[in-house]
Design an enzyme around this catalytic site. Structure first.
Site, mmCIF file in Angstrom:
data_model
loop_
_atom_site.group_PDB
_atom_site.id
_atom_site.type_symbol
_atom_site.label_atom_id
_atom_site.label_comp_id
_atom_site.label_asym_id
_atom_site.label_seq_id
_atom_site.Cartn_x
_atom_site.Cartn_y
_atom_site.Cartn_z
ATOM 1 N N LYS A 191 -2.556 -2.377 -5.738
ATOM 2 C CA LYS A 191 -2.699 -3.484 -6.694
ATOM 3 C C LYS A 191 -1.524 -4.449 -6.523
ATOM 4 O O LYS A 191 -0.397 -4.140 -6.903
ATOM 5 C CB LYS A 191 -2.702 -2.990 -8.146
ATOM 6 C CG LYS A 191 -3.025 -4.127 -9.110
ATOM 7 C CD LYS A 191 -2.453 -3.968 -10.490
ATOM 8 C CE LYS A 191 -1.189 -4.742 -10.747
ATOM 9 N NZ LYS A 191 -1.264 -6.204 -10.648
ATOM 10 N N GLY A 244 9.081 -3.565 -9.855
ATOM 11 C CA GLY A 244 8.828 -4.504 -10.945
ATOM 12 C C GLY A 244 9.836 -4.299 -12.050
ATOM 13 O O GLY A 244 10.965 -3.864 -11.798
ATOM 14 N N SER A 245 9.409 -4.587 -13.272
ATOM 15 C CA SER A 245 10.372 -4.568 -14.375
ATOM 16 C C SER A 245 10.726 -3.147 -14.779
ATOM 17 O O SER A 245 9.964 -2.199 -14.576
ATOM 18 C CB SER A 245 9.803 -5.315 -15.576
ATOM 19 O OG SER A 245 8.814 -4.514 -16.196
ATOM 20 N N ASN A 246 11.889 -3.041 -15.385
ATOM 21 C CA ASN A 246 12.385 -1.772 -15.880
ATOM 22 C C ASN A 246 11.447 -1.200 -16.949
ATOM 23 O O ASN A 246 11.127 -0.005 -16.948
ATOM 24 C CB ASN A 246 13.786 -2.028 -16.454
ATOM 25 C CG ASN A 246 14.525 -0.759 -16.729
ATOM 26 O OD1 ASN A 246 14.290 -0.153 -17.754
ATOM 27 N ND2 ASN A 246 15.394 -0.372 -15.820
ATOM 28 N N GLY A 249 8.290 0.106 -15.266
ATOM 29 C CA GLY A 249 8.649 1.279 -14.467
ATOM 30 C C GLY A 249 8.811 2.522 -15.331
ATOM 31 O O GLY A 249 8.349 3.612 -14.992
ATOM 32 N N GLU A 266 11.353 0.954 -8.278
ATOM 33 C CA GLU A 266 12.456 0.030 -7.996
ATOM 34 C C GLU A 266 12.373 -1.064 -9.047
ATOM 35 O O GLU A 266 11.382 -1.780 -9.118
ATOM 36 C CB GLU A 266 12.320 -0.519 -6.575
ATOM 37 C CG GLU A 266 13.656 -1.005 -6.015
ATOM 38 C CD GLU A 266 13.949 -2.437 -6.420
ATOM 39 O OE1 GLU A 266 14.779 -2.618 -7.337
ATOM 40 O OE2 GLU A 266 13.352 -3.339 -5.848
ATOM 41 N N CYS A 300 15.398 -9.240 -6.709
ATOM 42 C CA CYS A 300 16.010 -8.104 -7.423
ATOM 43 C C CYS A 300 17.479 -8.036 -7.056
ATOM 44 O O CYS A 300 18.296 -7.522 -7.805
ATOM 45 C CB CYS A 300 15.360 -6.792 -7.014
ATOM 46 S SG CYS A 300 13.608 -6.793 -7.226
ATOM 47 N N GLU A 401 18.911 -8.732 -16.807
ATOM 48 C CA GLU A 401 18.387 -9.411 -15.617
ATOM 49 C C GLU A 401 17.685 -10.702 -16.039
ATOM 50 O O GLU A 401 16.773 -10.684 -16.862
ATOM 51 C CB GLU A 401 17.403 -8.490 -14.888
ATOM 52 C CG GLU A 401 16.967 -9.029 -13.554
ATOM 53 C CD GLU A 401 16.092 -8.065 -12.767
ATOM 54 O OE1 GLU A 401 15.234 -7.416 -13.387
ATOM 55 O OE2 GLU A 401 16.279 -7.968 -11.537
HETATM 56 C C1 UN1 Z 1 13.796 -7.894 -3.748
HETATM 57 O O1 UN1 Z 1 14.482 -8.772 -4.212
HETATM 58 O O2 UN1 Z 1 13.086 -7.210 -4.488
HETATM 59 O O3 UN1 Z 1 17.776 -8.072 0.564
HETATM 60 C C2 UN1 Z 1 13.726 -7.619 -2.295
HETATM 61 C C3 UN1 Z 1 16.977 -8.919 0.184
HETATM 62 C C4 UN1 Z 1 15.587 -8.941 0.764
HETATM 63 C C5 UN1 Z 1 14.672 -8.089 -0.044
HETATM 64 C C6 UN1 Z 1 14.737 -8.361 -1.514
HETATM 65 N N1 UN1 Z 1 15.625 -8.484 2.136
HETATM 66 O O4 UN1 Z 1 17.271 -9.745 -0.669
#
Ligand code: UN1
Length: 511
Positions: A191, A244-246, A249, A266, A300, A401
């Protein structure tokens, strides 16, 4: 009917009204959702409707999981080097279509075109890398403690992998998850994020064209609440990989725990660049600019805090301000643009809300701090690159965040305080230190509590052959990417072969 004909027919059938429509991909066929409903895919730079994708239901997930279950029975028996042949073709097709894919990526996600190309390259790299794993998938062979006995460990697929992927890296993160899952013999039900459905469809078209057998990869569009939830809840889905978001998750983890289902999560970061007094300040400015405002701060790994030694704080502020004022904001398809839009209206509001909280809590706003509404930008979702200073480590903008082009300078007196500030947040994804002092750099490498550490570079730039993920609220101990990803999608099986012809009891007969 060959696979390509299936795809072409799906497009023909659904393109009658001239709106680009993608369908779900289940059991090797492009099919509408049982709901018959569609939702729109919108360009965040100008509000243009790019097309439609199905709004799927739990029933669609049931169909996809059934197909995956059936397909996995034979896929697991295909020798891994043969599975990998398909992955090599995936890599080649991604490479051939790099420019087209990058244009689609920028249109639906907004990141500037050079970054989109970089992201597609990340998927290409991952495809070649995981294809190579087809001839490795190393286990151990070890000497047995008994005579005429052989001992080894092998990796077995877990079964069906449910992948739930985000919009900020729609193809790179999908590649981190799907490629190791497939090379190790799992079937996939995927998804993708509702905001970036076209990249998912394009990726699956490539899997199809590369010859992945029907049912091994299934793609179901729809909301997290309905489709994501149905994947997590399905008893035949063995592992959930989520980025995605905490908040989501945690929900997934709780839901899956009752079924003893494996989850790989993650969930973001609150990453900091530390700049010590002996740093190359111009280099630090380059690193901060790129990692705080690249992808409009929607990584992220984005640099969301700058921990600056008080001796160089003012110099850093003025150099950053000068460079930020030169950033060009606009549609990422324009090669000269540095910062594109953020993903949607609610994200724009959320970012603006954080900035207002920052001001209210007493942070000093140096630049930016507003939604951009000039003529060329008004139809999209643009936020001014924003820099705060004199931020204290406990303020909301230094803890939560933001996922937008906003970063904050936090002054500190020394490395020890910098490390403490760096580690004082709920997340632990990435961190960075600028210094020329090798002793302090090594101390920081040891003490920064994050899954990724950069020295003399910003907080982004992970390469696909090392593990990606973090400590504390960022994850649950698993990693995407690198060899570590295989641990998510495989079970260890230890095998002992006794060729002595007699019963040999371990720990007993050899003592
Ligand atoms: C992400 O932000 O979820 O190191 C991935 C990085 C990229 C991957 C980011 N290669 O910012």
């Amino acid at each position: 009917m060959n696979n390509q004909t299936t795809t072409q027919q799906a497009f023909k059938e659904t393109n009658r009204d001239q709106v680009k429509k993608y369908l779900n991909y289940i059991n090797g066929e492009w099919v509408a959702s049982v709901s018959g409903k569609f939702s729109s895919n919108v360009n965040p730079a100008n509000g243009e409707i790019l097309g439609e994708v199905p709004q799927s239901t739990k029933e669609d997930i049931d169909l996809a999981v059934n197909a995956a279950k059936k397909a996995q029975k034979s896929w697991r028996l295909v020798p891994a080097p043969e599975r990998a042949e398909i992955l090599y073709d995936v890599a080649r097709l991604l490479k051939q279509r790099k420019e087209d894919l990058s244009q689609i990526l920028t249109s639906e996600m907004g990141k500037v075109i050079s970054e989109a190309r970089g992201e597609v390259q990340e998927a290409i790299d991952m495809a070649y890398y995981m294809a190579g794993e087809g001839r490795r998938l190393f286990g151990d062979t070890v000497p047995s403690e008994l005579r005429n006995k052989f001992a080894m460990s092998v990796r077995e697929p877990v079964g069906i992998a449910g992948l739930i992927t985000p919009w900020n890296f729609p193809i790179a993160i999908a590649s981190w998850k799907s490629l190791p899952a497939l090379v190790s013999g799992n079937a996939v039900v995927w998804k993708p994020a509702s905001e970036t459905p076209f990249m998912a469809a394009e990726f699956v078209k490539i899997y199809e064209e590369a010859g992945l057998p029907e049912g091994v990869m299934n793609l179901v569009f729809g909301s997290g609440a309905v489709v994501g939830n149905a994947i997590v809840d399905h008893p035949d889905v063995d592992i959930i990989s989520f980025t995605g978001s905490n908040e989501i998750g945690r929900q997934i983890n709780e839901q899956a725990a009752g079924m003893l289902k494996r989850t790989s999560l993650e969930m973001g970061g609150k990453n900091a660049v530390t700049v010590l007094e002996d740093a190359d300040i111009d280099l630090a400015v380059d690193g901060i600019l790129w990692t705080a405002f690249g992808t409009a701060g929607q990584r992220c790994t984005a640099c969301s805090r700058i921990i600056a030694h008080e001796a160089i704080k003012e110099e850093l502020e003025s150099k950053l301000l000068e460079r930020i004022s030169k950033l060009k904001i606009g549609n990422g398809l324009d090669e000269s643009v540095d910062v594109g839009p953020v993903i949607n209206q609610s994200s724009l509001q959320k970012i603006d809300n954080y900035v207002k909280i920052g001001v209210k809590e007493g942070a000093k706003l140096l630049c930016g701090g507003g939604i951009l509404t000039s003529n060329s930008l008004e139809k999209g979702h643009f936020y001014a690159p924003t820099l705060f200073t004199d931020v204290s480590p406990t303020m909301t903008i230094a803890q939560e965040e933001i996922f937008g082009p906003v970063t904050s300078i936090i002054p500190v007196k020394n490395l020890e305080e910098a490390v403490e500030v760096n580690n004082s947040v709920e997340f632990g994804l990435s961190s960075s230190i600028f210094s020329r002092d090798v002793n302090r750099v090594f101390q920081a490498m040891r003490d920064l509590d994050t899954g990724i550490v950069y020295v003399n570079a910003g907080t982004t730039g992970a390469e696909i052959h090392l593990p990606f993920g973090g400590t504390k609220g960022t994850g649950n101990g698993h990693r995407d990417s690198g060899i570590a990803a295989l641990d998510v999608y495989t079970e260890w099986k230890s095998i002992y072969v006794d060729y002595s012809g007699s019963l040999q009891r371990a720990q007993i007969d050899n003592r």
